[in-house]
Design an enzyme around this catalytic site. Structure first.
Site, short mmCIF file in Angstrom:
data_model
loop_
_atom_site.label_atom_id
_atom_site.label_comp_id
_atom_site.label_asym_id
_atom_site.label_seq_id
_atom_site.Cartn_x
_atom_site.Cartn_y
_atom_site.Cartn_z
N TYR A 1 -2.67 -0.03 10.19
CA TYR A 1 -2.15 -0.67 8.52
C TYR A 1 -0.54 -0.73 8.16
O TYR A 1 0.09 -1.15 6.94
CB TYR A 1 -3.62 -0.44 8.43
CG TYR A 1 -2.98 -1.23 6.61
CD1 TYR A 1 -4.04 -1.75 6.49
CD2 TYR A 1 -3.21 0.63 5.54
CE1 TYR A 1 -4.16 -2.49 5.10
CE2 TYR A 1 -3.46 -0.27 4.45
CZ TYR A 1 -3.94 -1.52 4.09
OH TYR A 1 -4.28 -1.52 2.60
N SER B 1 1.06 -0.98 0.17
CA SER B 1 0.18 0.05 0.48
C SER B 1 0.61 1.46 0.10
O SER B 1 2.51 1.16 1.02
CB SER B 1 -0.83 -0.09 1.21
OG SER B 1 -1.57 1.67 1.20
#
Length: 252
Positions: free
Chosen positions: A157, A142
């Site tokens: 995350y 990501s």
């Protein structure tokens, strides 16, 4: 025929990657967690374009189940593809979670760690004996792990996705003895079922979010899926150990 294993292919980026790989002639073994209907839709769409696909359930957060999953993959390879190995692994499955650091709960931290880092690590380890020499792996990370994208509430995350970037580089080094390439792709914000289907539930956020993209729109699954398919295919044969941002210039 090449055979690809794509995790989390019942929707979004994983589904797109599976479809693009099938269009390139690969057979696909795809996984799903709870969205069996979406997985069967992916299978049907691959079959409609003349390909072959099989959907298997996988709980990425339960590494104890990985040996049984490997046995399932081996069985599908023999029965469906008349192979004892596969060529391409896409570690796409995952999930989101957010909390400010001051509010973070240890059990949620552990859940995210199991799904976003421990899961891909030990799943790759479990499947490595079935991955053919000269094969390829793509781990989906990501751009939240990159310095120019810092969204409050996503510390765990993003940190775990950053760990997956580093792991990908080490995999590339260690697996190179077998000619296996390993890369990661870092999507920006993409319209998927991510974060509890946030985009479908809150479509009003999309136009404002699009302003942060140099190319003027939020990402679509195919923007990322076709890059994944390229990286594990012949065009990517001289690319390994790289983390490639695929974000349309988000926060450029």
């Amino acid at each position: 025929m090449n055979v690809a294993v794509v995790t989390g292919a019942s929707s979004g980026i994983g589904q797109s990657a599976a479809l693009h790989l099938a269009r390139r002639g690969a057979g696909v073994i795809l996984t799903y967690s709870s969205n069996e209907h979406g997985a069967q839709d992916t299978v049907a769409r691959i079959e409609e374009q003349g390909g072959t696909a099989v959907a298997l359930r996988l709980d990425l957060g339960d590494s104890a189940g990985f040996p049984a999953f490997r046995a399932e993959v081996a069985d599908v390879l023999r029965r469906t593809f008349e192979r004892d190995s596969f060529d391409q692994l896409v570690n796409n499955a995952g999930f989101a979670g957010m909390a400010m650091i001051e509010d973070a709960l240890e059990e949620e931290f552990d859940r995210l760690t199991r799904g976003l880092f421990k899961g891909p690590f030990f799943l790759t380890q479990a499947l490595l004996p079935l991955l053919a020499d000269g094969g390829a792996v793509v781990n989906v990370t990501s751009n939240s792990a990159l310095p120019h994208v810092t969204a409050p509430g996503y510390s765990v995350y993003a940190a775990l996705k950053g760990a997956l970037v580093v792991l990908s580089r080490y995999m590339a080094k260690e697996f190179s003895a077998r000619g296996i390439r390993v890369n990661s792709v870092a999507p920006g914000a993409t319209v998927t079922r991510f974060a509890g289907d946030a985009f479908a539930k809150n479509p009003e956020i999309i136009p404002e979010l699009a302003k942060s993209f140099a190319l003027g729109r939020v990402g679509e699954p195919d923007d990322v899926g076709m890059v994944i398919a390229m990286l594990v295919s012949e065009e990517g044969r001289w690319i390994t150990g790289q983390d490639i941002e695929v974000s349309g210039g988000q926060n450029l």
